[in-house]
Scaffold this motif. Sequence first.
Motif, short mmCIF file in Angstrom:
data_model
loop_
_atom_site.label_atom_id
_atom_site.label_comp_id
_atom_site.label_asym_id
_atom_site.label_seq_id
_atom_site.Cartn_x
_atom_site.Cartn_y
_atom_site.Cartn_z
N SER A 191 0.85 -1.18 0.00
CA SER A 191 0.00 0.00 0.00
C SER A 191 0.89 1.23 0.00
CB SER A 191 -0.90 0.01 1.24
OG SER A 191 -1.63 1.22 1.30
N ARG A 221 0.55 5.18 0.38
CA ARG A 221 -0.34 6.30 0.72
C ARG A 221 0.32 7.59 0.27
NH1 ARG A 221 -1.08 9.19 5.85
NH2 ARG A 221 0.52 7.81 6.63
N SER A 266 3.44 0.80 3.07
CA SER A 266 3.02 -0.10 4.14
C SER A 266 4.19 -0.94 4.64
CB SER A 266 1.88 -1.00 3.67
OG SER A 266 2.29 -1.79 2.58
N GLU A 300 -1.30 -0.79 -4.24
CA GLU A 300 -2.49 0.05 -4.08
C GLU A 300 -2.04 1.49 -3.84
OE1 GLU A 300 -4.48 -1.61 -0.73
OE2 GLU A 300 -5.34 -3.26 -1.89
N ASN A 350 -3.25 4.85 -2.51
CA ASN A 350 -4.30 5.42 -1.69
C ASN A 350 -4.02 6.91 -1.59
OD1 ASN A 350 -6.18 6.12 0.21
ND2 ASN A 350 -5.47 4.71 1.78
N ASN A 351 -4.77 7.72 -2.33
CA ASN A 351 -4.52 9.17 -2.36
C ASN A 351 -5.29 9.85 -1.24
OD1 ASN A 351 -4.00 11.81 -2.88
ND2 ASN A 351 -4.82 11.81 -4.96
N GLN A 352 -4.57 10.22 -0.17
CA GLN A 352 -5.20 10.92 0.94
C GLN A 352 -4.87 12.41 0.94
OE1 GLN A 352 -4.17 8.77 4.49
NE2 GLN A 352 -5.55 7.11 3.98
N THR A 373 -4.72 9.47 -9.82
CA THR A 373 -5.81 9.09 -8.92
C THR A 373 -6.28 10.34 -8.19
OG1 THR A 373 -4.80 6.91 -8.64
CG2 THR A 373 -6.42 7.57 -6.99
N LEU A 406 -8.81 5.38 -4.47
CA LEU A 406 -7.88 4.26 -4.36
C LEU A 406 -7.76 3.59 -5.72
CD1 LEU A 406 -6.39 2.37 -2.20
CD2 LEU A 406 -8.42 0.96 -2.39
N SER A 407 -6.51 3.38 -6.18
CA SER A 407 -6.26 2.67 -7.43
C SER A 407 -5.31 1.53 -7.14
CB SER A 407 -5.60 3.60 -8.46
OG SER A 407 -6.47 4.65 -8.80
N ALA A 408 -5.40 0.47 -7.93
CA ALA A 408 -4.51 -0.68 -7.72
C ALA A 408 -4.10 -1.25 -9.06
CB ALA A 408 -5.22 -1.75 -6.89
#
Length: 172
Positions: free
Chosen positions: A83, A85, A94, A106, A108-110, A134, A139-141
């Motif tokens: 992951s 982020r 991660s 993955e 994960n655009n926060q 994204t 979230l894109s994977a």
Amino acid sequence: MAARTNATPLALSGTAAAAECTWERHSKRVVKRAKRHGKLRKVVRRKHWWTCAPVAAAPVMAPPPGATPTPEPEPEPEANRLSARAAEFYWVLSRPKVKAGELTVELNNQGEDPHNLNLRREGDEGEPLQIPETDSGALSAASFDLPAGKYRLWCSLPEHEGQGMATTLQVE
């Protein structure tokens, strides 16, 4: 109070008991007196911490007499996942190392801005592997087949890499 099963808080990741716990988040109101602008003031904060509540093991039941035991199913191979982020302007992975082979990444655009993820083995001059742009909160994977080596990850949107959106990943 929130509970997380089989997940570890960032400060406690890597412990052996992580899979045997239900992590619970606790909060406490803390009031202190501090001198501000020459006057004694009351400062109120919230303190947060995590505790591990051990998960009870399921009781083992013996098969009835005369029953033929069924063979145990083969365990499925662990999924090789990462992951990433994204926020302004940094990455949080991660984990710093993953196994070589099929890897699911993955994004994960926060952050508040859109971000993409480029992945290239160090020393390779070919086209980078890519997860497209994204949007914020999305979230894109994508899955890639990665041989062992050190990989560079970055966001190729204008000025993002220059502001710190680059990191490395070790594939073993």
